[in-house]
Scaffold this motif. Structure first.
Motif, PDB file in Angstrom:
ATOM      1  N   GLN A   1       0.843  -1.189   0.000  1.00 53.26           N
ATOM      2  CA  GLN A   1       0.000   0.000   0.000  1.00 53.26           C
ATOM      3  C   GLN A   1       0.878   1.238   0.000  1.00 53.26           C
ATOM      4  N   VAL A   2       0.504   2.221  -0.820  1.00 52.24           N
ATOM      5  CA  VAL A   2       1.226   3.480  -0.902  1.00 52.24           C
ATOM      6  C   VAL A   2       0.223   4.605  -0.733  1.00 52.24           C
ATOM      7  N   GLN A   3       0.531   5.534   0.146  1.00 53.22           N
ATOM      8  CA  GLN A   3      -0.294   6.733   0.312  1.00 53.22           C
ATOM      9  C   GLN A   3       0.458   7.926  -0.287  1.00 53.22           C
ATOM     10  N   LEU A   4      -0.276   8.744  -1.016  1.00 55.12           N
ATOM     11  CA  LEU A   4       0.323   9.877  -1.714  1.00 55.12           C
ATOM     12  C   LEU A   4      -0.360  11.168  -1.286  1.00 55.12           C
ATOM     13  N   VAL A   5       0.444  12.187  -0.996  1.00 53.83           N
ATOM     14  CA  VAL A   5      -0.098  13.481  -0.600  1.00 53.83           C
ATOM     15  C   VAL A   5       0.594  14.568  -1.411  1.00 53.83           C
ATOM     16  N   GLU A   6      -0.177  15.289  -2.209  1.00 51.81           N
ATOM     17  CA  GLU A   6       0.365  16.383  -3.022  1.00 51.81           C
ATOM     18  C   GLU A   6       0.343  17.693  -2.237  1.00 51.81           C
ATOM     19  N   SER A   7       1.251  18.565  -2.601  1.00 49.99           N
ATOM     20  CA  SER A   7       1.267  19.910  -2.033  1.00 49.99           C
ATOM     21  C   SER A   7       1.941  20.836  -3.037  1.00 49.99           C
ATOM     22  N   GLY A   8       1.827  22.135  -2.778  1.00 52.04           N
ATOM     23  CA  GLY A   8       2.516  23.113  -3.605  1.00 52.04           C
ATOM     24  C   GLY A   8       1.658  23.840  -4.610  1.00 52.04           C
ATOM     25  N   GLY A   9       0.395  23.471  -4.705  1.00 49.65           N
ATOM     26  CA  GLY A   9      -0.479  24.176  -5.625  1.00 49.65           C
ATOM     27  C   GLY A   9      -0.783  25.581  -5.133  1.00 49.65           C
ATOM     28  N   GLY A  10      -1.431  26.348  -5.985  1.00 44.32           N
ATOM     29  CA  GLY A  10      -1.791  27.708  -5.606  1.00 44.32           C
ATOM     30  C   GLY A  10      -2.163  28.533  -6.810  1.00 44.32           C
ATOM     31  N   LEU A  11      -2.200  29.841  -6.579  1.00 45.99           N
ATOM     32  CA  LEU A  11      -2.547  30.803  -7.619  1.00 45.99           C
ATOM     33  C   LEU A  11      -1.270  31.497  -8.090  1.00 45.99           C
ATOM     34  N   VAL A  12      -1.080  31.543  -9.390  1.00 41.94           N
ATOM     35  CA  VAL A  12       0.122  32.163  -9.951  1.00 41.94           C
ATOM     36  C   VAL A  12      -0.272  32.878 -11.237  1.00 41.94           C
ATOM     37  N   GLN A  13       0.459  33.924 -11.555  1.00 39.73           N
ATOM     38  CA  GLN A  13       0.204  34.649 -12.805  1.00 39.73           C
ATOM     39  C   GLN A  13       0.815  33.903 -13.981  1.00 39.73           C
ATOM     40  N   ALA A  14       0.241  34.133 -15.143  1.00 38.44           N
ATOM     41  CA  ALA A  14       0.793  33.536 -16.358  1.00 38.44           C
ATOM     42  C   ALA A  14       2.266  33.922 -16.503  1.00 38.44           C
ATOM     43  N   GLY A  15       3.063  32.935 -16.883  1.00 37.93           N
ATOM     44  CA  GLY A  15       4.501  33.136 -16.991  1.00 37.93           C
ATOM     45  C   GLY A  15       5.262  32.772 -15.736  1.00 37.93           C
ATOM     46  N   GLY A  16       4.548  32.562 -14.666  1.00 36.84           N
ATOM     47  CA  GLY A  16       5.188  32.232 -13.396  1.00 36.84           C
ATOM     48  C   GLY A  16       5.504  30.750 -13.269  1.00 36.84           C
ATOM     49  N   SER A  17       5.969  30.385 -12.069  1.00 36.86           N
ATOM     50  CA  SER A  17       6.396  29.005 -11.801  1.00 36.86           C
ATOM     51  C   SER A  17       5.801  28.505 -10.499  1.00 36.86           C
ATOM     52  N   LEU A  18       5.649  27.218 -10.423  1.00 38.96           N
ATOM     53  CA  LEU A  18       5.265  26.526  -9.192  1.00 38.96           C
ATOM     54  C   LEU A  18       5.989  25.188  -9.163  1.00 38.96           C
ATOM     55  N   ARG A  19       6.243  24.702  -7.966  1.00 37.84           N
ATOM     56  CA  ARG A  19       6.777  23.350  -7.827  1.00 37.84           C
ATOM     57  C   ARG A  19       5.816  22.541  -6.970  1.00 37.84           C
ATOM     58  N   LEU A  20       5.292  21.491  -7.546  1.00 38.39           N
ATOM     59  CA  LEU A  20       4.438  20.567  -6.813  1.00 38.39           C
ATOM     60  C   LEU A  20       5.285  19.456  -6.215  1.00 38.39           C
ATOM     61  N   SER A  21       4.864  19.009  -5.049  1.00 40.75           N
ATOM     62  CA  SER A  21       5.510  17.878  -4.389  1.00 40.75           C
ATOM     63  C   SER A  21       4.470  16.796  -4.142  1.00 40.75           C
ATOM     64  N   CYS A  22       4.926  15.578  -4.150  1.00 40.15           N
ATOM     65  CA  CYS A  22       4.069  14.440  -3.830  1.00 40.15           C
ATOM     66  C   CYS A  22       4.857  13.550  -2.870  1.00 40.15           C
ATOM     67  N   ALA A  23       4.422  13.529  -1.636  1.00 37.85           N
ATOM     68  CA  ALA A  23       5.092  12.730  -0.610  1.00 37.85           C
ATOM     69  C   ALA A  23       4.417  11.375  -0.502  1.00 37.85           C
ATOM     70  N   ALA A  24       5.224  10.339  -0.520  1.00 41.27           N
ATOM     71  CA  ALA A  24       4.696   8.984  -0.465  1.00 41.27           C
ATOM     72  C   ALA A  24       5.036   8.328   0.855  1.00 41.27           C
ATOM     73  N   SER A  25       4.116   7.561   1.353  1.00 39.97           N
ATOM     74  CA  SER A  25       4.382   6.737   2.531  1.00 39.97           C
ATOM     75  C   SER A  25       3.954   5.315   2.208  1.00 39.97           C
ATOM     76  N   GLY A  26       4.540   4.386   2.926  1.00 42.95           N
ATOM     77  CA  GLY A  26       4.279   3.001   2.620  1.00 42.95           C
ATOM     78  C   GLY A  26       5.550   2.323   2.164  1.00 42.95           C
ATOM     79  N   ARG A  27       5.388   1.186   1.611  1.00 44.53           N
ATOM     80  CA  ARG A  27       6.552   0.375   1.320  1.00 44.53           C
ATOM     81  C   ARG A  27       7.121   0.572  -0.079  1.00 44.53           C
ATOM     82  N   ALA A  28       8.419   0.480  -0.177  1.00 47.83           N
ATOM     83  CA  ALA A  28       9.109   0.321  -1.456  1.00 47.83           C
ATOM     84  C   ALA A  28       8.813   1.423  -2.462  1.00 47.83           C
TER      85      ALA A  28
END
Length: 123
Positions: free
Chosen positions: A1-28
């Protein structure tokens, strides 16, 4: 079993940048290929990017090629999506997903999904 949690979203202007993260827990975690998908209101789920279990191979959807970069840190059980030169049409809920070993562009082949994080790009 793997659990996934995303973060890093939001509001940004066109031309801008964002970095999303996905943290996993569980095995392997290091044995799982990881993908990012997105879904905008009223649209089908769209493949964004995927990386192999070791991170040496990656693949991108045509609409994000050259602007987005997927990477992973197996020591931290985390996969990232660096998004540059964002456009209003990138607005969507972004999901990370995991499948054993081999990456795929087909969302239905992924076994585990996160809850999603909203990305909104204003013009």
């Amino acid at each position: 079993q793997v659990q996934l949690v995303e973060s890093g979203g939001g509001l940004v202007q066109a031309g801008g940048s964002l970095r999303l993260s996905c943290a996993a827990s569980g095995r392997a975690f290091s044995g799982y290929a990881m993908g990012w998908f997105r879904q905008a209101p009223g649209k089908e789920r769209e493949f964004v990017a995927a990386t192999s279990w070791g991170g040496s191979d990656s693949y991108y959807g045509d609409s994000v090629k050259g602007r987005f970069t997927i990477s992973r840190d197996n020591a931290k059980n985390t996969v990232y999506l660096q998004m540059n030169s964002l456009k209003p049409e990138d607005t969507a809920v972004y999901y990370c997903a995991a499948r054993w070993l081999i990456y795929s562009t087909s969302g239905s082949s992924y076994e585990y999904w996160g809850q999603g994080t909203q990305v909104t790009v204003s013009s």
